[in-house]
Design an enzyme around this catalytic site. Sequence first.
Site, PDB file in Angstrom:
ATOM      1  N   ASP A  61      35.273  24.050  44.529  1.00 29.72           N
ATOM      2  CA  ASP A  61      34.958  25.250  45.287  1.00 29.72           C
ATOM      3  C   ASP A  61      34.360  24.820  46.630  1.00 29.72           C
ATOM      4  O   ASP A  61      33.877  23.699  46.765  1.00 29.72           O
ATOM      5  CB  ASP A  61      33.945  26.088  44.490  1.00 29.72           C
ATOM      6  CG  ASP A  61      33.761  27.466  45.083  1.00 29.72           C
ATOM      7  OD1 ASP A  61      34.719  27.983  45.662  1.00 29.72           O
ATOM      8  OD2 ASP A  61      32.654  28.011  44.951  1.00 29.72           O
ATOM      9  N   ASP A 106      30.353  26.930  41.096  1.00 25.55           N
ATOM     10  CA  ASP A 106      29.015  27.436  40.793  1.00 25.55           C
ATOM     11  C   ASP A 106      28.990  28.915  40.470  1.00 25.55           C
ATOM     12  O   ASP A 106      27.964  29.423  40.047  1.00 25.55           O
ATOM     13  CB  ASP A 106      28.064  27.164  41.965  1.00 25.55           C
ATOM     14  CG  ASP A 106      28.560  27.760  43.276  1.00 25.55           C
ATOM     15  OD1 ASP A 106      29.611  28.420  43.260  1.00 25.55           O
ATOM     16  OD2 ASP A 106      27.903  27.559  44.306  1.00 25.55           O
ATOM     17  N   ASP A 147      34.300  30.848  38.602  1.00 31.62           N
ATOM     18  CA  ASP A 147      34.783  29.499  38.307  1.00 31.62           C
ATOM     19  C   ASP A 147      34.802  29.187  36.811  1.00 31.62           C
ATOM     20  O   ASP A 147      35.391  28.189  36.394  1.00 31.62           O
ATOM     21  CB  ASP A 147      33.896  28.454  39.000  1.00 31.62           C
ATOM     22  CG  ASP A 147      33.931  28.577  40.507  1.00 31.62           C
ATOM     23  OD1 ASP A 147      35.018  28.858  41.036  1.00 31.62           O
ATOM     24  OD2 ASP A 147      32.881  28.410  41.141  1.00 31.62           O
TER      25      ASP A 147
END
Length: 877
Positions: free
Chosen positions: A331, A609, A613
């Site tokens: 990410d 995070d 996800d």
Amino acid sequence: MTSGEDAAWCSLASEDAMRRIVAQPEGLTGAEVARRLAAHGPNRLPEARTRGPILRFLAHFHNVLIYVLLGAAVVTAALQHWVDTGVILAVVLANATIGFVQEGKAEAAMAAIRQMLAPRAAVLRDGRRVSVDGADLVPGDIVLLEAGDKVPADLRVIEARGLAAQEAILTGESVPVEKTVEPVPADAALGDRRSMMWSGTLVTQGTARGVVVATGARTEIGRIGGLLAEVEQLTTPLVAQMDHFARWLSFLILLVSGLLLLYGYFVGHHAFGDLFMPIVGLAVAAIPEGLPAVMTITLAIGVQAMARRHAIVRRLPAIEAIGSVSVICTDKTGTLTRNEMVVTAAETPDGAFEIGGEGYAPEGSIAPSGDLSRLVLAAALCNDAALHAKDGRWTVEGDPMEGALLAFAGKVGGDHAARRLDAIPFDSRHRFMAVLSDGAAGRLVHVKGAPERVMRMCGGIDYAHWHDRADAMARRGLRVLALAERSEAGERIDVAALEGGLTFLGLLGLIDPPRPEAIAAVAECRAAGIRVKMITGDHAGTAAAIAAQIGLENTRRVLTGADLDKLDDAQLALEVVSVDVFARTSPEHKLRLVTALQANGLTVAMTGDGVNDAPALKRADAGISMGLKGSEAAKQAADLVLADDNFASIAAAVREGRTVYDNLKKVISWTLPTNAGEAMVIALALLAGLALPVTAVQILWINLITAITLGLALAFEPTEAGTMARPPRARTAPILTGELVWHVVMVALLFLAAVFGVFGYAIDRGYPLPLAQTMAMNTLVVLEVFHLFFIRNIHGTSLTWDAAKGTKVVWTVVIVITAAQFAVTYLPPLQVLLGTQPVPLADGLLIVAVGAAFFAMIEIEKQIRLGLSPRGTIRNA
């Protein structure tokens, strides 16, 4: 709630949404709430059914190798070999206990997502504002929101004033998203559905009313929870290979043992009682019962090493998985970047300026020097945020973008004190914020907002020129704000006078900057043959700019979520290999991307995070969550949690993971040849009708004293040089490579020649059979010790001082085994137990010389093999 239903809500006018959900502006009646609560259920995620603790524990015994070990324990107990029985049972129980403790991640992740739902909510019921339990919300409820509230359910906005929400946990977008009553297209990406508020997100500014359109499992966050429950979790490569290998190895050993028993009884005409104990000794020698325990301990040692590198391991096999990854899907927000907005560029009529500094600290450089006082005054006063220093770290209270403006003002300096008289909050309809203040510079209105809107409100400006400058900043991945001012005589802002009456001050470019250490970590990963791919919910331009700064390989092409929707799984599997940046993605997109990479035979690590996800973290071979800023759901779904939220820790984790895998391979490469050598000594004697060079009891002793101790010493081996210069191993790379099979055969044959050679030498000298067997037993132990020193350096030479020096653990184990062998050879009570006799000094030195010759032969063979290897193997440990 399906994506289609959600899209319908966001595209409806607020009045149509109210009619469709059958809601009233004054709220639902108590009776209607009760009816809908019974129909739709409480506003919480359903708990998945799980197995009870007893079944979960017993499931860990369902393994062929465990069955064989339990059978061996029964046989050794029947033969009253209680020590060996205890060791085998301890190994079995340790593996079951560790597996039991580590299980249950999916349930924990679901519980973490449930906790993110708001506990209380302000709603209109029967025309009155009341506070209710978040679980009691129903579709059609009118919810009242203000800054700081957590959204309790999925809402269609029906009233909004200066509304913005932080949606990073769902979309990955690093700044709050403006919300509006106006409908948006049905095919808008999740982060662009500005007429919707999502359960679990945070209101950062403004006030709003919204009608509940989805609760519980039908919310966006609930749908992610459903994805998490449905995702199939892969086993790690080494665990899968070991399970397959152990199953067939156990079958082979049982088959060979049974055939030898039949051969000795029917062909050799030996008594069954005389045959059974040697056959048991052969089976116990051949089955690597110490291997599961040593592998577990090796992984546990890796846990400690990872912890020192700020990586917390939640599941032991994930250590070797992170060492084998060939792709890291990361990410952007908070992982590669700091998750903190910062002003990096300013352009005024006097010129362009670059602004240095990190985070929200009001410290940094301005280059070149110039007069930015008016621009800074506008940034500081047209602002509702506040900066606070705590424990040496600056944090923002309010909008992160406004916090960055305050930090910028602090870097430039000056007196920004003024009394606020009036304000126009930011609204997505007029796209600017205005503040009237009375200070040292006089009574001024300061305006900030979207460049194209603010510049149209300014007089005497070259609109085309500044529009091009704003576009140029946007292409660098910056979020651009325009600032302007005008003098005001009254106590209130004259809104009509703002149009065309502002003086343009300049442009500011903000960005969530990359972590400096992440840039170095990405470079190290690429040097190790690991491809790094960015998968984010942020805009394509921002993602491409950060990808270029971070050093990703291919940043020229970006695929968005809309692009991915047009590709079927086969097309995606082809595209995903060459593209490194994916923007505006949803949880389903991330999950599809990870699955597509795995379909190409790649071992995938996913970092993140946010709640969005979690499904991909669970599906990945190694899921890595951020520890400081990561959501609890992401932590529970992940295999590793980074305690310092630092992408650089991933490179360190890969190094440790490769070291652990190397050590596991060393354990296997030491165990299989030595077990094969021990077993072949007994098998050849039985087949040839010879006296056993080593008795069954002595074989059990060797197995007990060396199988775990010498193998365990390899678990503490340090990282070999060049570990991060090797490419990642293939996902399908077998444990029994051609090199390892050859090594097993060669070492087993050398064991056979050495043991029978020493045994024949003793018989030829006229030594009694017990002494000859004692010498053969000690020869086996010496060979295994020399084999340990050889196997310590599988990628380089063992003929160096560092290799010979070994580690404290290696020499501790060697001293313990040497002392134990002296005890069973020379102490009378143990001589009676094992049937040994004292070995003369000269013959003891001969046994050591045989071990040294064995070491020289296998080391020369390795050097020849390394010299012929096309892989450029590192030659020095």
